[in-house]
Design a protein around this motif. Structure first.
Motif, PDB file in Angstrom:
ATOM      1  N   GLY A 258       8.965  96.362  83.596  1.00 21.81           N
ATOM      2  CA  GLY A 258       9.960  95.773  82.293  1.00 21.81           C
ATOM      3  C   GLY A 258       9.554  96.476  81.120  1.00 21.81           C
ATOM      4  N   LEU A 259       8.413  96.553  80.417  1.00 20.68           N
ATOM      5  CA  LEU A 259       7.964  97.035  79.334  1.00 20.68           C
ATOM      6  C   LEU A 259       8.710  98.507  79.218  1.00 20.68           C
ATOM      7  N   PHE A 260       8.568  99.361  79.953  1.00 18.91           N
ATOM      8  CA  PHE A 260       8.933 100.819  79.972  1.00 18.91           C
ATOM      9  C   PHE A 260      10.620 100.671  80.307  1.00 18.91           C
ATOM     10  N   GLN A 261      11.225  99.859  80.884  1.00 18.27           N
ATOM     11  CA  GLN A 261      12.564  99.640  80.841  1.00 18.27           C
ATOM     12  C   GLN A 261      13.245  99.457  79.392  1.00 18.27           C
ATOM     13  N   ALA A 262      12.455  98.746  78.759  1.00 15.58           N
ATOM     14  CA  ALA A 262      13.023  98.384  77.087  1.00 15.58           C
ATOM     15  C   ALA A 262      12.786  99.818  76.403  1.00 15.58           C
ATOM     16  N   LEU A 263      11.933 100.814  77.096  1.00 13.01           N
ATOM     17  CA  LEU A 263      11.887 101.914  76.290  1.00 13.01           C
ATOM     18  C   LEU A 263      12.511 103.119  77.133  1.00 13.01           C
ATOM     19  N   GLY A 264      13.542 102.936  77.777  1.00 15.61           N
ATOM     20  CA  GLY A 264      14.329 103.901  78.491  1.00 15.61           C
ATOM     21  C   GLY A 264      14.166 104.305  79.952  1.00 15.61           C
ATOM     22  N   LEU A 265      12.994 103.717  80.464  1.00 14.47           N
ATOM     23  CA  LEU A 265      12.816 103.837  81.958  1.00 14.47           C
ATOM     24  C   LEU A 265      13.868 103.271  82.566  1.00 14.47           C
ATOM     25  N   LYS A 266      14.163 104.220  84.115  1.00 15.58           N
ATOM     26  CA  LYS A 266      15.124 103.656  84.841  1.00 15.58           C
ATOM     27  C   LYS A 266      14.557 103.663  86.281  1.00 15.58           C
ATOM     28  N   VAL A 267      14.879 102.405  86.878  1.00 14.75           N
ATOM     29  CA  VAL A 267      14.223 102.433  88.217  1.00 14.75           C
ATOM     30  C   VAL A 267      15.496 101.911  89.147  1.00 14.75           C
ATOM     31  N   TYR A 268      15.591 102.759  90.390  1.00 15.92           N
ATOM     32  CA  TYR A 268      16.389 102.252  91.357  1.00 15.92           C
ATOM     33  C   TYR A 268      16.040 102.020  92.653  1.00 15.92           C
ATOM     34  N   GLY A 269      17.172 101.281  93.337  1.00 22.40           N
ATOM     35  CA  GLY A 269      16.719 100.598  94.686  1.00 22.40           C
ATOM     36  C   GLY A 269      17.551 101.253  95.702  1.00 22.40           C
ATOM     37  N   GLU A 270      17.897 100.502  96.744  1.00 29.60           N
ATOM     38  CA  GLU A 270      18.736 101.005  97.733  1.00 29.60           C
ATOM     39  C   GLU A 270      19.931 101.486  97.499  1.00 29.60           C
ATOM     40  N   ASN A 271      20.413 102.467  98.086  1.00 32.52           N
ATOM     41  CA  ASN A 271      21.613 103.390  97.669  1.00 32.52           C
ATOM     42  C   ASN A 271      21.809 103.764  96.272  1.00 32.52           C
ATOM     43  N   ASP A 272      20.477 104.079  95.908  1.00 27.78           N
ATOM     44  CA  ASP A 272      20.419 104.735  94.598  1.00 27.78           C
ATOM     45  C   ASP A 272      21.195 103.703  93.319  1.00 27.78           C
ATOM     46  N   ARG A 273      20.984 102.365  93.675  1.00 32.58           N
ATOM     47  CA  ARG A 273      21.600 101.603  92.636  1.00 32.58           C
ATOM     48  C   ARG A 273      20.473 101.219  91.352  1.00 32.58           C
ATOM     49  N   GLU A 274      21.029 101.409  90.289  1.00 36.41           N
ATOM     50  CA  GLU A 274      19.978 101.116  89.233  1.00 36.41           C
ATOM     51  C   GLU A 274      19.429  99.309  89.082  1.00 36.41           C
ATOM     52  N   ILE A 275      18.300  99.291  89.198  1.00 39.47           N
ATOM     53  CA  ILE A 275      17.898  97.645  89.167  1.00 39.47           C
ATOM     54  C   ILE A 275      17.518  97.411  87.450  1.00 39.47           C
ATOM     55  N   SER A 276      18.193  96.493  87.192  1.00 42.74           N
ATOM     56  CA  SER A 276      17.815  95.964  85.691  1.00 42.74           C
ATOM     57  C   SER A 276      16.821  95.207  85.598  1.00 42.74           C
ATOM     58  N   ARG A 277      16.447  94.359  86.186  1.00 42.17           N
ATOM     59  CA  ARG A 277      15.295  93.530  86.139  1.00 42.17           C
ATOM     60  C   ARG A 277      14.677  93.276  87.497  1.00 42.17           C
ATOM     61  N   VAL A 278      13.456  93.960  87.528  1.00 45.55           N
ATOM     62  CA  VAL A 278      12.758  93.797  88.801  1.00 45.55           C
ATOM     63  C   VAL A 278      11.711  92.785  88.909  1.00 45.55           C
TER      64      VAL A 278
ATOM     65  N   ILE B 150      11.725  99.082  94.700  1.00 44.88           N
ATOM     66  CA  ILE B 150      12.013 100.199  93.928  1.00 44.88           C
ATOM     67  C   ILE B 150      11.656 101.387  95.041  1.00 44.88           C
ATOM     68  N   THR B 151      12.828 102.328  94.696  1.00 37.85           N
ATOM     69  CA  THR B 151      12.542 103.517  95.585  1.00 37.85           C
ATOM     70  C   THR B 151      12.615 104.924  94.675  1.00 37.85           C
ATOM     71  N   LYS B 152      13.014 104.773  93.538  1.00 28.64           N
ATOM     72  CA  LYS B 152      12.985 105.957  92.661  1.00 28.64           C
ATOM     73  C   LYS B 152      12.681 105.529  91.180  1.00 28.64           C
ATOM     74  N   VAL B 153      11.832 106.455  90.611  1.00 32.25           N
ATOM     75  CA  VAL B 153      11.501 106.402  88.994  1.00 32.25           C
ATOM     76  C   VAL B 153      12.077 107.364  88.176  1.00 32.25           C
ATOM     77  N   ASP B 154      12.783 107.102  87.030  1.00 36.18           N
ATOM     78  CA  ASP B 154      13.370 108.063  86.299  1.00 36.18           C
ATOM     79  C   ASP B 154      12.844 107.745  84.818  1.00 36.18           C
ATOM     80  N   ALA B 155      12.077 108.742  84.553  1.00 34.72           N
ATOM     81  CA  ALA B 155      11.361 108.623  82.962  1.00 34.72           C
ATOM     82  C   ALA B 155      12.025 109.707  81.920  1.00 34.72           C
ATOM     83  N   THR B 156      13.129 110.346  82.511  1.00 36.43           N
ATOM     84  CA  THR B 156      13.580 111.522  81.335  1.00 36.43           C
ATOM     85  C   THR B 156      14.096 110.756  80.377  1.00 36.43           C
ATOM     86  N   GLY B 157      14.635 109.646  80.390  1.00 34.85           N
ATOM     87  CA  GLY B 157      15.400 108.723  79.132  1.00 34.85           C
ATOM     88  C   GLY B 157      14.400 108.142  78.264  1.00 34.85           C
TER      89      GLY B 157
END
Length: 385
Positions: A144-164, A171-178
């Motif tokens: 949650g902390l890092f989502q407020a700073l641009g982290l994106k996390v994804y779950g089943e079928n590559d759907r972004e999860i807004s609140r984990v 979570i199946t994928k973590v994207d820290a590029t943003g």
């Protein structure tokens, strides 16, 4: 005589600032000529911001953020303009004190609000951020902390999860590029005395999960989710810090901090001793007063009274500690410079009552201690005549 007053909070009862003022009042009323230095202490948890600002000066910045359950609240952090330094506690926006016992929900609790405070500090031009890890209500590993700073996390079928929240197994994928670019330009000092790893019997879930609402039958579920997330993150960043000391701090926030950023971990107490210039104030002191809710053999491991006593011992100054409760192992504390431990409860009473009366009890105990000190001075004076 010169007295240095450096207590921690008596958790659930009085803050370190209130404790320092209660002791100070007893000292001044007993010795009208006393020189008193108030240095409320903390270890990175609740009360760190107030203690730092009182010692070093600065402003308290208040912003609207999310609490652990996503409700809008006002939370504050410390700001020292001249040094471009922010002091942030995870407890301020993501802490256990923000929730009633029946509201504890490790599945939903998020550290997003702490990330919002960090973002605000970055936008304010912070060059250094001191982040105190302690008292969090979350086991979200800092997602949650890092989502407020641009982290994106994804779950089943590559759907972004807004609140984990604590459901990290989703979570199946973590994207820290943003991630916010300013994070790479700021010096982040993590203040924490927790050295637990992320996983295992000494990890974030096993040790701290129950106090955040994880029932015994669900510990394995949360542990599996944490392990799954650690693996996904390690694959994304090409290294795994799950076994690093402190990765289990604040429900795993320490893990993601070490995974995504270059941060410096410092003992919260040692950092506070440095920021408050305790050693400088000890010069010429006759007595040090400290204390916290419970003092026992475990106080050797990063607790304020022992840390203060060790610093005072180096200057040859005796230390008196006040405690709401005294446990076993006090003989080991004396070797560290803790001259005497004084209980503040002066009659049989329920814990709830004692905590409600904490400030009064501490003031009364400090008054008794001062009377003994003055009696000792008079007796010494007679012996030398």
């Amino acid at each position: 005589m010169k007295y240095v007053i450096a207590p921690d909070s008596f958790k659930g009862s009085i803050t370190s600032i209130e404790a320092a003022k209660a002791i100070s009042r007893a000292v001044r009323e007993t010795d009208g000529q006393a020189e008193v230095v108030e240095l409320p202490m903390a270890d990175g948890g609740e009360g760190t911001v107030d203690a730092v600002l009182l010692s070093r000066g600065g402003d308290k910045i208040t912003r609207q953020v999310e609490d652990p359950l996503g409700r809008v609240i006002e939370a504050s952090y410390g700001w020292m303009e001249e040094e471009k330094t922010a002091v942030i506690e995870t407890a301020a926006a993501s802490g256990l004190p923000l929730l009633k016992t029946e509201e504890l929900n490790p599945y939903e609790a998020s550290s997003y609000g702490t990330g919002q405070l960090l973002r605000d500090a970055l936008e304010k031009g912070a060059e250094t951020i001191i982040l105190g890890l302690g008292g969090s209500a979350t086991v979200d590993a800092g997602v949650g902390l890092f989502q407020a700073l641009g982290l994106k996390v994804y779950g089943e079928n590559d759907r972004e999860i807004s609140r984990v929240g604590g459901r990290l197994d989703r979570i199946t994928k973590v994207d820290a590029t943003g991630l916010e670019p300013k994070l790479k330009q700021v010096n982040i000092i993590v203040a924490s005395d927790v050295t637990n790893p992320l996983l295992g019997r000494d990890g974030a879930v096993a040790i701290f999960g129950p106090q955040k609402g994880i029932s015994a039958q669900h510990l394995e579920t949360f542990e599996a989710g944490m392990a799954s997330f650690a693996k996904v993150t390690a694959e994304a960043v090409k290294h795994n810090v799950a076994e690093e000391p402190g990765s289990g701090a604040a429900g795993g926030i320490g893990f993601l901090l070490q995974s995504l950023l270059k941060v410096e971990f410092r003992s919260g107490l040692e950092l506070m001793v440095e920021l408050s210039r305790l050693e400088e104030h000890l010069v010429g002191a006759d007595v040090v007063f400290t204390g916290e809710g419970k003092v026992d053999g475990q106080s050797l491991f990063g607790k304020v009274p022992v840390g203060v006593a060790r610093a005072a011992r180096m200057k040859g100054v005796p230390t008196v500690a006040f405690a709401g409760m005294i446990g076993d192992g006090l003989d080991r504390l004396q070797a560290e410079g803790l001259t005497v431990v004084i209980p503040i409860v002066d009659q049989p009473m329920a814990l709830k009552e004692a905590m409600a009366e904490g400030e009064r009890l501490l003031y009364t105990a400090a008054t008794r201690a001062m009377q003994l000190i003055r009696l000792d001075k008079r007796e010494i004076g007679r012996e030398t005549k």
